[in-house]
Design an enzyme around this catalytic site. Structure first.
Site, PDB file in Angstrom:
ATOM      1  N   HIS A 149       0.820  -1.222   0.000  1.00  0.00           N
ATOM      2  CA  HIS A 149       0.000   0.000   0.000  1.00  0.00           C
ATOM      3  C   HIS A 149       0.854   1.272   0.000  1.00  0.00           C
ATOM      4  CE1 HIS A 149      -3.255  -2.930   1.290  1.00  0.00           C
ATOM      5  NE2 HIS A 149      -3.583  -2.494   0.098  1.00  0.00           N
ATOM      6  N   ASP A 160      -5.598  -1.206  -8.362  1.00  0.00           N
ATOM      7  CA  ASP A 160      -5.235  -2.082  -7.232  1.00  0.00           C
ATOM      8  C   ASP A 160      -5.979  -3.406  -7.425  1.00  0.00           C
ATOM      9  OD1 ASP A 160      -4.586  -3.185  -4.797  1.00  0.00           O
ATOM     10  OD2 ASP A 160      -5.520  -1.612  -3.592  1.00  0.00           O
TER      11      ASP A 160
HETATM   12  N1  AG3 Z   1      -3.655  -6.953  -5.014  1.00  0.00           N
HETATM   13  C1  AG3 Z   1      -3.146  -8.273  -5.212  1.00  0.00           C
HETATM   14  C2  AG3 Z   1      -1.930  -8.430  -6.012  1.00  0.00           C
HETATM   15  C3  AG3 Z   1      -1.831  -9.809  -6.604  1.00  0.00           C
HETATM   16  C4  AG3 Z   1      -1.364 -10.872  -5.681  1.00  0.00           C
HETATM   17  N2  AG3 Z   1      -1.220 -12.070  -6.410  1.00  0.00           N
HETATM   18  C5  AG3 Z   1      -1.078 -13.297  -5.879  1.00  0.00           C
HETATM   19  N3  AG3 Z   1      -1.048 -13.473  -4.595  1.00  0.00           N
HETATM   20  N4  AG3 Z   1      -0.983 -14.316  -6.685  1.00  0.00           N
HETATM   21  C6  AG3 Z   1      -3.654  -6.629  -3.652  1.00  0.00           C
HETATM   22  C7  AG3 Z   1      -4.823  -5.953  -3.138  1.00  0.00           C
HETATM   23  C8  AG3 Z   1      -4.435  -5.217  -1.898  1.00  0.00           C
HETATM   24  N5  AG3 Z   1      -5.087  -3.960  -1.798  1.00  0.00           N
END
Ligand code: AG3
Length: 281
Positions: free
Chosen positions: A62, A157
């Site tokens: 973040h 995000d």
């Molecule tokens: N966004 C997730 C990123 C991807 C993670 N991928 C995985 N674990 N294979 C995060 C959201 C947090 N706000």
């Protein structure tokens, strides 16, 4: 009982964590959502079995999806987050005093609801307590189509490009983001692991470069994501993330950042050779 959760990072490798409790497990019309308590990383949120965040290392992700763009843009007043229903990005955005409005557009209302309930330190600014924050439970594409020339910074995000997030890695989406940004706007998107996701990165960066004149990759160390080595894309209409960065402004920040700082800002854009090669033009 000895309970462990494993996310497979490839056919033959995964990360595994000892779990003490399942706090929520259910599905929305979009995806499966689980919130587990782990011994080492605190509470952990999964979407379709993929680790989205843990309480212990979410500060890295973040800080890094938010602060580089918000310290490069000279006056980020209106900032949009697409996805990010846990609220972690919104929490960091609202630390910037220039921000007048932070808008969250998350497709899945269940993610918002369960984050407020089970991850209060992450979701602290999306629970209705912050007057500078607006929430929309909507498809990101539909939302930006209806909001042209409106934002200084847009953050994507998202989860991996499978399931509901697929469209957020495509050229048509980047075109919409471009037109939803003001003339000097910046987009930042999480851009997967340079170690495991070379092909995704190649396609994604090519798509962004057809739309934005400035596209750079930067990196962060996120222990619970595949390989621990993660990246973000900085796509911009006007400001370059290194040459237009004002070090003194970042150094004079009025709030604490546990990962980001003015030296790391520059270092994050200095890539190892194999990562550069993934996105070579
Ligand atoms: N966004 C997730 C990123 C991807 C993670 N991928 C995985 N674990 N294979 C995060 C959201 C947090 N706000």
């Amino acid at each position: 009982m000895d309970m462990w959760y494993t996310e497979k990072h490839s056919e033959n490798v995964g990360i595994t964590m000892r779990v003490t409790q399942t706090l929520f497990s259910g599905s929305s019309e979009f995806q499966q959502l689980d919130v587990l308590d782990t011994l080492e990383y605190g509470r952990m949120m999964l979407l379709d079995g993929l680790v989205m965040l843990t309480e212990r290392d979410e500060f890295v992700y973040h800080d890094m999806i938010v602060h580089p763009a918000l310290f490069v843009h000279p006056n980020p007043e209106r900032v949009l987050v697409i996805g990010g229903g846990d609220g972690g990005s919104i929490r960091e955005i609202t630390k910037h005093p220039q921000v007048k409005e932070a808008v969250l557009c998350e497709i899945d209302g269940l993610v918002i609801e369960k984050s407020i309930e089970l991850l209060p330190q992450v979701a602290c600014d999306i629970d209705g307590s912050n007057p500078r924050v607006t929430l929309h439970v909507d498809d990101g594409l539909a939302y930006i189509r209806a909001h042209q020339n409106s934002f200084d910074v847009i953050l994507v995000d998202s989860t991996d490009p499978i399931g509901p997030a697929v469209g957020l890695f495509e050229e048509d989406f980047y075109r919409l983001v471009h037109s939803a940004l003001r003339p000097d706007g910046i987009m930042v998107a999480q851009s997967e692991s340079p170690f495991y996701h070379a092909q995704i990165q190649k396609d994604m960066y090519r798509n962004m470069r057809t739309v934005f004149p400035i596209v750079e990759m930067y990196q962060a160390f996120i222990p619970t994501y595949p390989s621990g080595y993660w990246s973000f894309a900085f796509a911009s209409k006007k400001y370059h993330p290194v040459t237009d960065f004002k070090r003194e402004r970042a150094a004079a920040r009025t709030f604490y950042t546990k990962y980001y700082n003015e030296d790391l800002h520059l270092g994050a854009f200095m890539l190892p050779t194999f990562a550069r090669e993934n996105i070579a033009e």
